[in-house]
Write an enzyme that holds these catalytic residues in place. Structure first.
Site, PDB file in Angstrom:
ATOM      1  N   HIS A   1      52.981 -31.023  18.084  1.00  0.00           N
ATOM      2  CA  HIS A   1      52.736 -30.151  19.479  1.00  0.00           C
ATOM      3  C   HIS A   1      53.079 -30.905  20.663  1.00  0.00           C
ATOM      4  O   HIS A   1      53.156 -32.358  20.598  1.00  0.00           O
ATOM      5  CB  HIS A   1      51.121 -30.198  19.701  1.00  0.00           C
TER       6      HIS A   1
ATOM      7  N   ARG B   1      59.942 -31.039  24.378  1.00  0.00           N
ATOM      8  CA  ARG B   1      60.375 -29.392  24.007  1.00  0.00           C
ATOM      9  C   ARG B   1      61.580 -29.188  23.342  1.00  0.00           C
ATOM     10  O   ARG B   1      61.665 -28.429  22.289  1.00  0.00           O
ATOM     11  CB  ARG B   1      60.117 -28.494  25.136  1.00  0.00           C
TER      12      ARG B   1
ATOM     13  N   LYS C   1      51.074 -33.525  13.846  1.00  0.00           N
ATOM     14  CA  LYS C   1      50.170 -32.386  13.288  1.00  0.00           C
ATOM     15  C   LYS C   1      49.478 -33.022  12.017  1.00  0.00           C
ATOM     16  O   LYS C   1      50.217 -33.670  11.258  1.00  0.00           O
ATOM     17  CB  LYS C   1      50.351 -31.187  13.441  1.00  0.00           C
TER      18      LYS C   1
ATOM     19  N   ARG D   1      61.024 -29.833  14.473  1.00  0.00           N
ATOM     20  CA  ARG D   1      60.312 -28.683  13.731  1.00  0.00           C
ATOM     21  C   ARG D   1      61.379 -28.101  12.447  1.00  0.00           C
ATOM     22  O   ARG D   1      60.964 -27.718  11.499  1.00  0.00           O
ATOM     23  CB  ARG D   1      59.777 -27.587  14.688  1.00  0.00           C
TER      24      ARG D   1
ATOM     25  N   TYR E   1      43.001 -26.312  22.861  1.00  0.00           N
ATOM     26  CA  TYR E   1      43.516 -25.105  22.777  1.00  0.00           C
ATOM     27  C   TYR E   1      42.962 -23.913  23.437  1.00  0.00           C
ATOM     28  O   TYR E   1      43.381 -22.943  23.139  1.00  0.00           O
ATOM     29  CB  TYR E   1      43.998 -24.896  21.244  1.00  0.00           C
TER      30      TYR E   1
ATOM     31  N   GLU F   1      46.598 -32.978  29.288  1.00  0.00           N
ATOM     32  CA  GLU F   1      46.404 -32.967  27.846  1.00  0.00           C
ATOM     33  C   GLU F   1      46.380 -34.482  27.663  1.00  0.00           C
ATOM     34  O   GLU F   1      45.684 -35.127  26.640  1.00  0.00           O
ATOM     35  CB  GLU F   1      47.660 -32.378  27.256  1.00  0.00           C
TER      36      GLU F   1
ATOM     37  N   THR G   1      58.817 -23.038  18.468  1.00  0.00           N
ATOM     38  CA  THR G   1      57.721 -22.902  17.769  1.00  0.00           C
ATOM     39  C   THR G   1      57.437 -22.776  16.062  1.00  0.00           C
ATOM     40  O   THR G   1      56.971 -23.315  15.526  1.00  0.00           O
ATOM     41  CB  THR G   1      56.560 -22.071  18.460  1.00  0.00           C
TER      42      THR G   1
ATOM     43  N   ASN H   1      53.688 -26.751  11.975  1.00  0.00           N
ATOM     44  CA  ASN H   1      54.931 -26.893  12.624  1.00  0.00           C
ATOM     45  C   ASN H   1      55.137 -28.308  13.135  1.00  0.00           C
ATOM     46  O   ASN H   1      55.975 -28.758  13.957  1.00  0.00           O
ATOM     47  CB  ASN H   1      55.197 -25.959  13.806  1.00  0.00           C
TER      48      ASN H   1
ATOM     49  N   PHE I   1      45.528 -15.970  16.762  1.00  0.00           N
ATOM     50  CA  PHE I   1      45.693 -17.186  15.586  1.00  0.00           C
ATOM     51  C   PHE I   1      44.825 -18.360  16.084  1.00  0.00           C
ATOM     52  O   PHE I   1      44.848 -19.402  15.485  1.00  0.00           O
ATOM     53  CB  PHE I   1      46.963 -17.527  15.672  1.00  0.00           C
TER      54      PHE I   1
END
Ligand code: CMP
Length: 136
Positions: A118, A88, A12, A105, A52, A129, A94, A115, A60
């Site tokens: 993704h 993950r 990100k 993270r 998203y 995705e 998250t 964070n 958010f």
């Protein structure tokens, strides 16, 4: 039995801005992921909104889409046994405050918004995705 999967990962804007992309890619490869595809791009807010869409009813959502389109990101296809779950686990929770030691993270995340990474949350979403960013 082998269960090789692919998943989508995004580095990100907060992490790209801090030049953490090589370190984060290293964490993936050291943890047995192959980076099959990767590209550095900047997306428009409209594309972030599509990406998203699953979060469109969340409070958010707008900030999230503003943020993902605020600067360059790196999108990657990662491959490994059980890649979706493994990614993950490596990303961590998250919210970086809740993330376990040794996770991306925990190490690099600044806040629940910033964070750093993704990752797809299911095999089904990984396919969607990956197609979203890598049409060819
Ligand atoms: P990500 O895995 O990219 O998926 C959606 C993102 O929304 C998530 O990471 C967070 O960065 C962001 N986000 C902001 N607020 C929240 C929240 N309250 N719960 C979950 N995700 C949130």
């Amino acid at each position: 039995m082998s269960n090789t999967e692919q998943t989508l990962s995004i580095i990100k804007p907060d992490a790209v801005e801090r030049n953490l992309d090589s370190e984060i890619k290293n964490m993936f490869t050291l943890n047995g992921f192959k980076i099959i595809r990767d590209k550095k791009i900047k997306i428009e807010k409209l594309e972030a909104e599509k990406f998203y869409k699953v979060h469109e009813t969340k409070p958010f959502y707008n900030d999230l889409c503003e943020y993902l389109s605020s600067g360059p990101i790196i999108v990657m296809v990662l491959e490994k046994e059980n890649a979706v779950l493994a990614n993950r686990e490596l990303m961590g929770a998250t919210n970086p405050n809740d993330a376990a030691e040794g996770t991306i993270r925990k190490k690099y995340g600044i806040s629940i918004d910033k964070n750093s990474v993704h990752g797809s949350d299911s095999i089904e979403n990984a396919k969607i995705e990956i197609d979203f960013f890598f049409q060819d």
